[in-house]
Design a protein around this motif. Structure first.
Motif, PDB file in Angstrom:
ATOM      1  N   HIS A 138      -7.758  -1.634  -7.733  1.00 16.92           N
ATOM      2  CA  HIS A 138      -7.781  -0.529  -6.774  1.00 16.92           C
ATOM      3  C   HIS A 138      -6.855   0.592  -7.226  1.00 16.92           C
ATOM      4  O   HIS A 138      -5.815   0.348  -7.848  1.00 16.92           O
ATOM      5  CB  HIS A 138      -7.329  -1.004  -5.398  1.00 16.92           C
ATOM      6  CG  HIS A 138      -8.247  -1.989  -4.758  1.00 16.92           C
ATOM      7  ND1 HIS A 138      -9.288  -1.632  -3.945  1.00 16.92           N
ATOM      8  CD2 HIS A 138      -8.273  -3.352  -4.825  1.00 16.92           C
ATOM      9  CE1 HIS A 138      -9.929  -2.710  -3.517  1.00 16.92           C
ATOM     10  NE2 HIS A 138      -9.330  -3.770  -4.050  1.00 16.92           N
ATOM     11  N   GLU A 158       0.828  -1.207   0.000  1.00 17.09           N
ATOM     12  CA  GLU A 158       0.000   0.000   0.000  1.00 17.09           C
ATOM     13  C   GLU A 158       0.865   1.261   0.000  1.00 17.09           C
ATOM     14  O   GLU A 158       0.456   2.302  -0.534  1.00 17.09           O
ATOM     15  CB  GLU A 158      -0.949   0.007   1.190  1.00 17.09           C
ATOM     16  CG  GLU A 158      -0.276   0.025   2.551  1.00 17.09           C
ATOM     17  CD  GLU A 158      -1.285  -0.205   3.683  1.00 17.09           C
ATOM     18  OE1 GLU A 158      -2.009   0.744   4.025  1.00 17.09           O
ATOM     19  OE2 GLU A 158      -1.340  -1.334   4.213  1.00 17.09           O
ATOM     20  N   SER A 207     -10.287  -0.630  -0.430  1.00 15.04           N
ATOM     21  CA  SER A 207     -10.196   0.834  -0.491  1.00 15.04           C
ATOM     22  C   SER A 207     -11.371   1.392   0.301  1.00 15.04           C
ATOM     23  O   SER A 207     -12.432   1.664  -0.260  1.00 15.04           O
ATOM     24  CB  SER A 207     -10.242   1.316  -1.948  1.00 15.04           C
ATOM     25  OG  SER A 207      -9.132   0.843  -2.680  1.00 15.04           O
ATOM     26  N   TRP A 245      -5.748   4.928  -2.682  1.00 15.56           N
ATOM     27  CA  TRP A 245      -6.801   4.596  -1.721  1.00 15.56           C
ATOM     28  C   TRP A 245      -6.653   3.217  -1.090  1.00 15.56           C
ATOM     29  O   TRP A 245      -7.243   2.943  -0.050  1.00 15.56           O
ATOM     30  CB  TRP A 245      -8.172   4.671  -2.402  1.00 15.56           C
ATOM     31  CG  TRP A 245      -8.583   6.058  -2.756  1.00 15.56           C
ATOM     32  CD1 TRP A 245      -8.325   7.201  -2.051  1.00 15.56           C
ATOM     33  CD2 TRP A 245      -9.322   6.462  -3.912  1.00 15.56           C
ATOM     34  NE1 TRP A 245      -8.872   8.291  -2.701  1.00 15.56           N
ATOM     35  CE2 TRP A 245      -9.481   7.875  -3.835  1.00 15.56           C
ATOM     36  CE3 TRP A 245      -9.875   5.779  -4.991  1.00 15.56           C
ATOM     37  CZ2 TRP A 245     -10.167   8.599  -4.806  1.00 15.56           C
ATOM     38  CZ3 TRP A 245     -10.564   6.503  -5.958  1.00 15.56           C
ATOM     39  CH2 TRP A 245     -10.705   7.900  -5.864  1.00 15.56           C
ATOM     40  N   VAL A 246      -5.898   2.315  -1.696  1.00 10.61           N
ATOM     41  CA  VAL A 246      -5.895   0.923  -1.255  1.00 10.61           C
ATOM     42  C   VAL A 246      -5.157   0.757   0.065  1.00 10.61           C
ATOM     43  O   VAL A 246      -4.189   1.463   0.357  1.00 10.61           O
ATOM     44  CB  VAL A 246      -5.288   0.016  -2.351  1.00 10.61           C
ATOM     45  CG1 VAL A 246      -3.769   0.170  -2.439  1.00 10.61           C
ATOM     46  CG2 VAL A 246      -5.678  -1.438  -2.138  1.00 10.61           C
ATOM     47  N   ARG A 247      -5.625  -0.207   0.867  1.00  7.29           N
ATOM     48  CA  ARG A 247      -4.988  -0.523   2.145  1.00  7.29           C
ATOM     49  C   ARG A 247      -4.995  -2.038   2.362  1.00  7.29           C
ATOM     50  O   ARG A 247      -5.889  -2.745   1.894  1.00  7.29           O
ATOM     51  CB  ARG A 247      -5.730   0.132   3.312  1.00  7.29           C
ATOM     52  CG  ARG A 247      -5.724   1.642   3.291  1.00  7.29           C
ATOM     53  CD  ARG A 247      -5.986   2.222   4.653  1.00  7.29           C
ATOM     54  NE  ARG A 247      -4.911   1.873   5.583  1.00  7.29           N
ATOM     55  CZ  ARG A 247      -4.900   2.232   6.867  1.00  7.29           C
ATOM     56  NH1 ARG A 247      -5.909   2.911   7.373  1.00  7.29           N
ATOM     57  NH2 ARG A 247      -3.889   1.904   7.642  1.00  7.29           N
TER      58      ARG A 247
END
Length: 329
Positions: free
Chosen positions: A155, A93, A173, A159-161
Motif C-alpha cells: 500500500h 497509518e 486503501s 492512502w492506507v488505513r
C-alpha cells in the motif's frame, strides 16, 4: 548492499513475561524477529538490524518518528538498498504518512507490523516482515515514497488505513486499492502513482510546540467543545459528515475559528473526497469554504492532521497550507 531494519516495538515484538503468559508486552529484539522468519536468507541482501525503540505504537510521537526517518535516511546514504520499519499497527497509518511527507530518497522505506502477537496461532508478524523486506529489496519499489507491506499487499502510505480492530486484513486503501501484491515471494506492482516532493525539514522543537486539534462532527453538534480552541491550538481539522457537511448551528462557530487559525475540512466516512461546490445550504461544503475553511480533498482526518501540523511547524501561511492540501489531498 543491505536492508536496514528499524524495530519500534508493537504487537509484532510482543510476548508474555513468561512462556505462554498473558497479557503480552514488548520484549522481542530485532534479532528475535529475524530469527523467526524463514526465507530472509533468500533476499540477496543481509539485514542490518537496529533496535530503535521498544514501545507500543500509541507512545510514538512526531519527534520519535522524525528521528527514525533521519536514521533511515542516513542508512540509505551509507549504502542501504532500502529500509524496513516494524511497529505497532494502531498508529501505523499516521506514522507511515508522516514519514512519506518527509522521506527524500528513491530507496523504499517500508512499514509493517502484526495483528497477532507471536504467542498466538497464526501470528502474522514473520510473514509481514518477510514481505516488507522483499519490497525494500525490490528495484521495482524505488521512487514510490513510503510503503506499507502487510497481508501480502503493498500500500501507499498516503492512502492506507487501518479498518478493523483485530483482523489480519485490517489494512486497506479505500480510495485507491493496493499498489501491488507479493505473489510466490515476488513483488508485483500493478500501478505507480506519481510521487509528491518531500516537505522541507522541520525543526523538532518547533514541531513539539505546534499543536493541532481534531473535531469529529456528530448529530446535533453545536460546537461547545470548540470554545476557546484558537487560544489553545494552532490549527483544527474538522471531520464532517459525508462530503463535508456540518449542522447549521456549527457553521458560525467554525467560521469564527477560521478567522484566527487554519481550519481544514475532511470527511469522517473513511473514504471519498470532500466536495467543493455541489451543495449550498448553511453548513454545506460550499458554505464552509466561503467561511474560510480549507478543503482536505481525499485526505482522511488523521492524515490531514499530520500534514497540517507539519506545515504549521514549518511556518506555512494560509495560502501555502491551501496549496499543500490541494497537492496532497
Amino acid at each position: 548492499m543491505s536492508i536496514a531494519l528499524f524495530t519500534l516495538g508493537g504487537t509484532i515484538a510482543m510476548a508474555g513475561v513468561g512462556p505462554g503468559e498473558r497479557p503480552v508486552v514488548t520484549r522481542l529484539t530485532g534479532a528475535d524477529l529475524v530469527a523467526a522468519v524463514p526465507g530472509l536468507a533468500g533476499l540477496g541482501a543481509p539485514l542490518d538490524v537496529r533496535d530503535a525503540l521498544a514501545v507500543p505504537s500509541a507512545d510514538l510521537s512526531y519527534r520519535r518518528l522524525i528521528d527514525v526517518v533521519a536514521a533511515a535516511a542516513q542508512a540509505v546514504t551509507d549504502g542501504a538498498t532500502g529500509v524496513v520499519v516494524t511497529q505497532g499497527t494502531d498508529t501505523l497509518e499516521e506514522t507511515a504518512f508522516l514519514a512519506d511527507l518527509i522521506w527524500p530518497h528513491a530507496a523504499p522505506l517500508v512499514f509493517t507490523g502484526a495483528m497477532r502477537n507471536p504467542t498466538l496461532a497464526g501470528a502474522d508478524g514473520p510473514a509481514n516482515l518477510l514481505a516488507a523486506a522483499r519490497v525494500a529489496a525490490s528495484p521495482d519499489a524505488r521512487d514510490l515514497g513510503v510503503l506499507v507491506a502487510v497481508n501480502d499487499q503493498i500500500h501507499a502510505a498516503r492512502w492506507v488505513r487501518k479498518t478493523h480492530s483485530t483482523s489480519t486484513a485490517t489494512f486497506a486503501s479505500p480510495n485507491a486499492g493496493p499498489l501491488g501484491h507479493l505473489v510466490e515471494g515476488r513483488v508485483r506492482l500493478l500501478t505507480r502513482p506519481p510521487r509528491r516532493p518531500a516537505l522541507p525539514p522541520v525543526d523538532p522543537a518547533r514541531l513539539d510546540a505546534t499543536r493541532v486539534a481534531l473535531h469529529t462532527v456528530t448529530l446535533d453538534d453545536d460546537g461547545w467543545q470548540l470554545d476557546g480552541l484558537a487560544e489553545r491550538r494552532h490549527g483544527l481539522v474538522v471531520a464532517g459528515f459525508g462530503v463535508g457537511h456540518v449542522p447549521s448551528a456549527l457553521a458560525p462557530v467554525l467560521s469564527a475559528l477560521a478567522e484566527g487559525i487554519p481550519v481544514v475540512l475532511t470527511s469522517r466516512t473513511g473514504a471519498g473526497a470532500v466536495l467543493r461546490h455541489t451543495y449550498g445550504a448553511v453548513g454545506s461544503e460550499t458554505d464552509l469554504q466561503r467561511r474560510g475553511l480549507l478543503n482536505g480533498g481525499l485526505l482522511d482526518p488523521y492524515k490531514a492532521l499530520v500534514l497540517l501540523r507539519l506545515l504549521l511547524a514549518a511556518g506555512a501561511d494560509r495560502d501555502a497550507i491551501a496549496e499543500a492540501f490541494a497537492r496532497h489531498g
